[in-house]
Design a protein around this motif. Structure first.
Motif, mmCIF file in Angstrom:
data_model
loop_
_atom_site.group_PDB
_atom_site.id
_atom_site.type_symbol
_atom_site.label_atom_id
_atom_site.label_comp_id
_atom_site.label_asym_id
_atom_site.label_seq_id
_atom_site.Cartn_x
_atom_site.Cartn_y
_atom_site.Cartn_z
ATOM 1 N N LYS A 172 0.839 -1.206 0.000
ATOM 2 C CA LYS A 172 0.000 0.000 0.000
ATOM 3 C C LYS A 172 0.871 1.253 0.000
ATOM 4 N N ALA A 173 1.918 1.244 0.808
ATOM 5 C CA ALA A 173 2.826 2.402 0.859
ATOM 6 C C ALA A 173 3.522 2.587 -0.488
ATOM 7 N N LEU A 194 2.387 1.663 -3.414
ATOM 8 C CA LEU A 194 1.380 2.157 -4.351
ATOM 9 C C LEU A 194 1.192 3.662 -4.192
ATOM 10 N N GLU A 195 1.116 4.136 -2.966
ATOM 11 C CA GLU A 195 0.963 5.578 -2.732
ATOM 12 C C GLU A 195 2.189 6.353 -3.209
ATOM 13 N N ARG A 196 3.362 5.769 -2.977
ATOM 14 C CA ARG A 196 4.593 6.422 -3.443
ATOM 15 C C ARG A 196 4.588 6.515 -4.967
ATOM 16 N N ARG A 204 1.982 6.544 -6.931
ATOM 17 C CA ARG A 204 0.969 7.536 -7.331
ATOM 18 C C ARG A 204 1.513 8.951 -7.202
ATOM 19 N N ALA A 205 2.245 9.208 -6.132
ATOM 20 C CA ALA A 205 2.832 10.540 -5.932
ATOM 21 C C ALA A 205 3.863 10.838 -7.019
#
Length: 89
Positions: free
Chosen positions: A20-21, A23-25, A27-28
């Protein structure tokens, strides 16, 4: 058998949190790259318009300055892209 099939509940939860982390990275990073691409496109269009106008006005010195500015800007953008691509999570 896949290694993930043998995970304990705690290991699976840590893996999920990591994914999840990540994936967020990602996306950023993607959002940052989209903003950078839009900025480059705007700058290129503005530069092209300035260069075109200077050429129509017969101001070859201004065209030359714009070309030099563009070369420096593209070099800086490429440096930033290479730097961003080399970052570790």
């Amino acid at each position: 058998m896949e290694p993930e099939a043998n995970l304990t509940l705690e290991e699976a939860q840590r893996l999920i949190a990591y994914l999840k982390a990540e994936l967020e990275r990602q996306r950023a990073v993607n959002a940052e790259m989209r903003r950078a691409a839009a900025e480059m496109a705007r700058a290129f269009q503005e530069s092209l318009a300035r260069s075109h106008q200077a050429a129509q006005d017969g101001d070859l010195e201004q065209v030359r300055r714009i070309v030099i500015e563009n070369r420096q800007a593209w070099s800086e953008w490429l440096r930033q892209i290479v730097e961003a691509a080399g970052r570790k999570p």
